[in-house]
Design a protein around this motif. Structure first.
Motif, short mmCIF file in Angstrom:
data_model
loop_
_atom_site.label_atom_id
_atom_site.label_comp_id
_atom_site.label_asym_id
_atom_site.label_seq_id
_atom_site.Cartn_x
_atom_site.Cartn_y
_atom_site.Cartn_z
N ILE A 6 -3.94 3.96 2.59
CA ILE A 6 -4.74 2.83 3.06
C ILE A 6 -6.05 2.79 2.28
N PRO A 7 -6.27 1.70 1.55
CA PRO A 7 -7.48 1.60 0.74
C PRO A 7 -8.77 1.71 1.57
N ASP A 17 0.81 -1.21 0.00
CA ASP A 17 0.00 0.00 0.00
C ASP A 17 0.86 1.27 0.00
N LEU A 18 2.18 1.11 0.06
CA LEU A 18 3.05 2.28 0.02
C LEU A 18 2.97 2.92 -1.37
N PHE A 39 7.82 -6.56 -2.14
CA PHE A 39 6.78 -5.83 -2.87
C PHE A 39 6.30 -6.62 -4.08
N ALA A 40 5.04 -6.43 -4.41
CA ALA A 40 4.47 -6.94 -5.66
C ALA A 40 4.22 -5.74 -6.57
N GLU A 41 4.21 -5.97 -7.86
CA GLU A 41 3.90 -4.89 -8.80
C GLU A 41 2.43 -4.52 -8.67
N PRO A 42 2.06 -3.29 -8.87
CA PRO A 42 2.92 -2.17 -9.25
C PRO A 42 3.71 -1.67 -8.04
N TYR A 43 4.98 -1.38 -8.27
CA TYR A 43 5.86 -0.90 -7.21
C TYR A 43 5.54 0.56 -6.87
N PRO A 44 5.89 0.98 -5.66
CA PRO A 44 5.66 2.38 -5.31
C PRO A 44 6.61 3.31 -6.06
N ALA A 45 6.25 4.57 -6.13
CA ALA A 45 7.21 5.57 -6.61
C ALA A 45 8.37 5.58 -5.61
N ARG A 46 9.56 5.98 -6.08
CA ARG A 46 10.70 5.84 -5.19
C ARG A 46 11.81 6.80 -5.57
#
Length: 130
Positions: free
Chosen positions: A126-127, A72-73, A97-104
């Motif tokens: 948080i969804p 959720d990041l 992490f699973a895709e899609p990855y967070p911006a970084r």
């Protein structure tokens, strides 16, 4: 909107004037985590990869305490004292992490608290919470 402090014993206690995380609406702002072992507050000293794993474990614990998960990041900032460790960060991060990855962002810096080689902070979405 009011601020809610997020805290868990499954991540290192704050070692300064900050909270592990603060939630405002459905957004959680995670403070930087270094490779401290929560139970002992001692640093991991067995190498960079082990430090990186501990940081992701600490981040995961804070995300869970906030009602989310690492996936959720939305954004993470990775601070490294040696950018030569960048490839190893990618390898370790891919395990959490699973895709899609967070911006970084990956930022090379001179020093981190307690002699850590890596620190990561982030913004969690948080969804279903506004």
């Amino acid at each position: 909107m009011s601020k809610q402090v997020i805290s868990t014993k499954k991540a290192p206690a704050a070692i300064g004037t900050y909270s592990q995380a603060v939630k405002v609406g459905g957004t959680v702002y995670l403070s930087g985590q270094i490779p401290l072992i929560p139970e002992t507050m001692e640093m991991v000293t067995t190498g960079f990869v082990d430090e990186a794993h501990q940081v992701f474990k600490n981040l995961s614990a804070v995300c869970e305490a906030a009602g989310g998960s690492l996936n959720d990041l939305a954004k993470v900032n990775i601070y490294l004292t040696d950018l030569a460790n960048f490839a190893q960060v990618n390898e370790v991060m891919a395990q959490y992490f699973a895709e899609p990855y967070p911006a970084r962002a990956a930022i090379g810096i001179n020093q981190l608290p307690k002699g850590a080689q890596i620190e990561i902070d982030g913004i969690l979405d948080i969804p279903g919470i506004n």
